[in-house]
Design a protein around this motif. Structure first.
Motif, PDB file in Angstrom:
ATOM      1  N   ALA A  27     -19.892   3.582 -64.908  1.00  7.73           N
ATOM      2  CA  ALA A  27     -20.804   3.106 -63.733  1.00  7.73           C
ATOM      3  C   ALA A  27     -20.170   1.895 -63.067  1.00  7.73           C
ATOM      4  N   ILE A  28     -19.589   1.012 -63.682  1.00 13.99           N
ATOM      5  CA  ILE A  28     -19.190  -0.199 -63.157  1.00 13.99           C
ATOM      6  C   ILE A  28     -17.755  -0.177 -63.042  1.00 13.99           C
ATOM      7  N   ILE A 121     -25.682   9.066 -61.632  1.00 14.25           N
ATOM      8  CA  ILE A 121     -26.964   9.503 -62.354  1.00 14.25           C
ATOM      9  C   ILE A 121     -27.059   9.285 -63.843  1.00 14.25           C
ATOM     10  N   GLY A 122     -25.773   8.991 -64.537  1.00 18.12           N
ATOM     11  CA  GLY A 122     -25.644   8.788 -65.720  1.00 18.12           C
ATOM     12  C   GLY A 122     -25.005   9.628 -66.694  1.00 18.12           C
ATOM     13  N   LEU A 143     -16.558  12.052 -63.352  1.00 17.18           N
ATOM     14  CA  LEU A 143     -15.634  10.988 -63.633  1.00 17.18           C
ATOM     15  C   LEU A 143     -15.770   9.871 -62.136  1.00 17.18           C
ATOM     16  N   LYS A 144     -15.437  10.492 -61.065  1.00 21.75           N
ATOM     17  CA  LYS A 144     -15.372   9.937 -59.724  1.00 21.75           C
ATOM     18  C   LYS A 144     -16.723   9.433 -59.484  1.00 21.75           C
ATOM     19  N   SER A 145     -17.713  10.030 -59.548  1.00 27.07           N
ATOM     20  CA  SER A 145     -18.874   9.501 -59.286  1.00 27.07           C
ATOM     21  C   SER A 145     -19.597   8.640 -60.244  1.00 27.07           C
ATOM     22  N   GLY A 146     -18.887   8.336 -61.391  1.00 27.37           N
ATOM     23  CA  GLY A 146     -19.366   7.264 -62.397  1.00 27.37           C
ATOM     24  C   GLY A 146     -20.188   7.942 -63.363  1.00 27.37           C
ATOM     25  N   ASN A 147     -20.240   9.432 -63.651  1.00 30.28           N
ATOM     26  CA  ASN A 147     -21.179   9.830 -64.648  1.00 30.28           C
ATOM     27  C   ASN A 147     -20.196  10.041 -65.821  1.00 30.28           C
ATOM     28  N   ALA A 148     -21.003   9.993 -67.025  1.00 28.37           N
ATOM     29  CA  ALA A 148     -20.134  10.686 -68.321  1.00 28.37           C
ATOM     30  C   ALA A 148     -20.656  12.304 -68.156  1.00 28.37           C
TER      31      ALA A 148
END
Length: 422
Positions: A27-28, A121-122, A143-148
């Motif tokens: 996420a960061i 979202i998470g 991955l690009k949107s920061g989600n696992a």
């Protein structure tokens, strides 16, 4: 640990716990870091192409003779399709990072500045059936949107999925990001699906992509929030003001380009005013490549059509079969499509701007098209790089689910010592 020895509940719990930890780091993560992971994963897909195709061969062999050709087509990988997967990862890397976008800013009279900012979202649970490329697309978008993401592909694609996930994890590790950001459920035990649907402490959203049976199972059993993708009973309506040659060419592509995709046209709706002229054209252009099942009027116009049954109108064939319905004008067409559409993608063929607007405004589907093949219902064709699926509901996301749709938002409030009066 072998597949047979995995306890589904424990296995999903362990995957979820690791995914939650990975999601906090992802996420960061910076844009350059995520893009590097995607490009390195694309390199891994290309370098391991022979191994991936061999694994896919095992998957195809495991269902040969027991599944229809449309199913096999969705399952089968070729060099071109693997290259397409790798290219999609690179296209997603080239897209703007959706995380951190300031969606709105509010300046309050008391001096507070409030921002609504896009955030991941998470942890996403992705449940899909036979298409192994879905695993690559979903992993890249998450991955690009920061989600696992935790993948649960169909058991028939397990060998292909294993290699694809290893390639994604290689990309993550090359970018110094946690490999657990992309994981796959390693048991074919269906109890693992139930465990994922109930993993509220680990999973923030479940997205199913497959047939109606899978989607309804997720809808009915999930305790985790869901983003549903229903089947694609897509219609193409030939209006009285259509260019009939253009319409015939478009509908052939919409039906036959790939019959096993959710954007394939399954039902051709023809205005009575042009039915005598258009239906024989449709039969000719389809030739022996597609079975056409018509209503009484359509069959009376061209006896090469097979009589349709009531069941045909609501069927997503995913095969070289299409139903043909003759309607009495645009109002009748809107009523027919509204009744039988699955609200995925529907199209009108017309040169009349007013008719196009009326149809497109009236049809309550996620995607409505004019003079174009319904097979353009695809996130890649929409410029999203790829898609997780076509959402047919109305909450949170609708239509192709890409990077922006895999984000939520939060409010950031900037003050300078303000206190709220009693």
């Amino acid at each position: 640990m072998t597949d047979q020895k995995l306890d589904p509940q424990i296995h999903v719990h362990e995957l979820g716990s690791r995914a939650r930890d990975a999601s906090r780091k992802l996420a960061i993560a910076g844009t350059d870091q995520k893009n590097l992971a995607l490009r390195e994963a694309a390199k891994a897909l290309r370098s391991r192409m022979a191994e991936l195709l061999e694994a896919n061969g095992k998957d195809v062999d495991s269902v040969a003779g027991s599944k229809p050709e449309s199913f096999i087509d969705r399952l089968r990988l070729t060099e071109d399709r693997v290259e397409g997967m790798a290219s999609a990862l690179e296209e997603i890397a080239d897209l703007d990072d959706p995380v951190g976008r300031v969606l709105a800013t509010f300046d309050r009279p008391n001096g507070l500045e409030i921002q609504r900012v896009a955030v991941p979202i998470g942890v996403i649970g992705m449940i899909y059936e036979s298409r192994p490329n879905v695993g690559a697309d979903a992993s890249a978008l998450c991955l690009k949107s920061g989600n696992a993401v935790i993948l649960r592909g169909g058991s028939e694609s397990r060998h292909s999925t294993r290699v694809i996930v290893e390639c994604m994890q290689a990309g993550l590790k090359a970018a110094d990001l946690p490999g657990d950001a992309v994981q796959t459920i390693q048991t074919t035990d269906r109890a693992a699906v139930a465990a994922l649907l109930e993993a509220v402490e680990h999973v923030d959203l479940v997205i199913p992509r497959g047939g109606r049976g899978l989607v309804e199972l997720v809808r009915d059993k999930a305790k985790v929030p869901t983003l549903l993708h229903l089947d694609g009973n897509c219609h193409s309506y030939v209006h009285e003001a259509a260019d009939l040659d253009k319409a015939a060419e478009v509908i052939r592509n919409a039906k036959l380009r790939r019959t096993g995709v959710c954007g394939a046209t399954e039902s051709v709706v023809v205005d009575k005013a042009v039915a005598q002229d258009f239906i024989p054209r449709l039969v000719e252009i389809m030739g022996n490549d597609c079975e056409l099942r018509g209503d009484e009027t359509a069959v009376s116009i061209d006896g090469r059509l097979t009589p349709a049954t009531d069941e045909d109108w609501g069927t997503e064939y995913l095969d070289p079969i299409a139903s043909v319905k003759v309607v009495d004008g645009i109002d009748d067409a809107i009523e027919w499509v509204s009744t039988y559409s699955s609200h995925h993608t529907d199209a009108i063929m017309t040169e009349d701007d007013a008719a196009a607007k009326r149809f497109m405004d009236s049809i309550d589907s996620a995607i409505v098209m004019r003079n174009a093949s319904t097979q353009f219902a695809d996130g890649g064709e929409f410029g999203m790089g790829a898609e997780i699926g076509i959402a047919t509901g109305k909450m949170h996301a609708r239509g192709p689910v890409g990077l922006e749709q895999l984000c939520s938002f939060k409010y950031l409030v900037h003050g300078n010592g303000q206190t709220r009066p009693a």
